[in-house]
Design a protein around this motif. Structure first.
Motif, PDB file in Angstrom:
ATOM      1  N   ASP A  60       2.651  47.819  26.842  1.00 63.26           N
ATOM      2  CA  ASP A  60       4.021  47.754  26.344  1.00 63.26           C
ATOM      3  C   ASP A  60       4.027  47.044  24.990  1.00 63.26           C
ATOM      4  N   THR A  61       5.221  46.892  24.417  1.00 62.46           N
ATOM      5  CA  THR A  61       5.327  46.311  23.080  1.00 62.46           C
ATOM      6  C   THR A  61       4.760  44.898  23.021  1.00 62.46           C
TER       7      THR A  61
ATOM      8  N   SER B  96      10.953  52.503  15.887  1.00 61.49           N
ATOM      9  CA  SER B  96      11.801  52.273  17.064  1.00 61.49           C
ATOM     10  C   SER B  96      11.457  50.981  17.795  1.00 61.49           C
ATOM     11  N   GLU B  97      10.337  50.347  17.426  1.00 60.63           N
ATOM     12  CA  GLU B  97       9.919  49.078  18.037  1.00 60.63           C
ATOM     13  C   GLU B  97       9.701  48.062  16.916  1.00 60.63           C
ATOM     14  N   PRO B  98      10.761  47.486  16.405  1.00 58.21           N
ATOM     15  CA  PRO B  98      10.647  46.600  15.242  1.00 58.21           C
ATOM     16  C   PRO B  98       9.776  45.371  15.470  1.00 58.21           C
ATOM     17  N   GLU B  99       9.533  45.011  16.734  1.00 59.39           N
ATOM     18  CA  GLU B  99       8.659  43.859  17.013  1.00 59.39           C
ATOM     19  C   GLU B  99       7.243  44.088  16.482  1.00 59.39           C
ATOM     20  N   LEU B 100       6.877  45.352  16.306  1.00 62.44           N
ATOM     21  CA  LEU B 100       5.535  45.673  15.827  1.00 62.44           C
ATOM     22  C   LEU B 100       5.392  45.517  14.317  1.00 62.44           C
ATOM     23  N   GLN B 101       6.488  45.482  13.609  1.00 61.67           N
ATOM     24  CA  GLN B 101       6.428  45.589  12.154  1.00 61.67           C
ATOM     25  C   GLN B 101       5.693  44.426  11.496  1.00 61.67           C
ATOM     26  N   ALA B 102       6.100  43.214  11.771  1.00 61.08           N
ATOM     27  CA  ALA B 102       5.483  42.058  11.100  1.00 61.08           C
ATOM     28  C   ALA B 102       3.997  41.915  11.441  1.00 61.08           C
TER      29      ALA B 102
END
Length: 209
Positions: free
Chosen positions: A122-123, A151-157
């Motif tokens: 999962d994320t 769609s999963e902004p937690e992954l961006q940084a």
């Protein structure tokens, strides 16, 4: 009586390799991998803790303990050098979410293992993997995560912080990340863009000079 016999076998299996023949070690490994489940949780955990630091040792037993409950598996999954990349892929696929969470923190994780964690995790698990700077990511994984980050902004940084992120995928993310991250993308890839401009100028000079 049976547990005492298993403990004695484990003691022999964990002796230096020079003290037993390859055939004896192979037989002990197979027997212990099958029989270790008969030990109680405390005994299995202690066995895993003893086995984890060893460079040479019973690999079948290590794999069996890595697929045991998380309390037992932890030292093997996070530390043991007995497990090869194929073994870790097996643990990632056949283990539980707890096993995969432990794998995400393992040092020097191969990209083949990371691919499975990204596929099944999962994320939150993937963020943990991205934050593990010693884990390797394949080109395919970086592309998949760059697209998922819309769609999963937690992954961006954490993805932007990875050295495997290429100019192409950074520019792909540019269109949906927040303004601060857009600035980070521009700053990080300034050198690459400058190199392109310089190369184009050199080419035009040669063509029209």
């Amino acid at each position: 009586m049976r547990e005492a016999a298993l403990r004695r076998l484990a003691d022999i299996a964990l002796l230096p390799a020079s003290l037993t023949s390859p055939q004896e070690r192979s037989i002990l490994d197979s027997v212990l991998a099958y029989a270790a489940t008969r030990l109680d949780t405390t005994a299995r955990r202690r066995l895993a803790e003893r086995l984890a630091p060893q460079v040479e040792g019973p690999r079948e037993l290590a794999l069996a303990l890595a697929l045991d409950e998380a309390e037992v598996a932890r030292p093997i999954i996070t530390e043991s050098l007995l497990l090869k990349d194929g073994d870790l892929v097996h643990v990632a696929r056949d283990g539980t979410g707890e096993h995969r969470a432990l794998l995400a923190h393992r040092r020097d994780l191969a990209s083949a293992v990371s691919d499975v964690l990204i596929e099944l995790g999962d994320t939150a698990l993937i963020v943990s993997l991205l934050e593990n700077r010693t884990a390797q990511l394949s080109h395919r994984a970086v592309e998949a995560l760059a697209r998922r980050s819309a769609s999963e902004p937690e992954l961006q940084a954490p993805l932007l912080a990875r050295p495997e992120l290429t100019l192409r995928f950074a520019h792909l993310m540019f269109w949906w990340v927040p303004s601060q991250m857009r600035l980070e993308i521009l700053n990080r890839f300034t050198v690459e863009r400058q190199n392109i401009h310089e190369a184009m100028e050199d080419l035009l000079s040669e063509s029209f000079g």
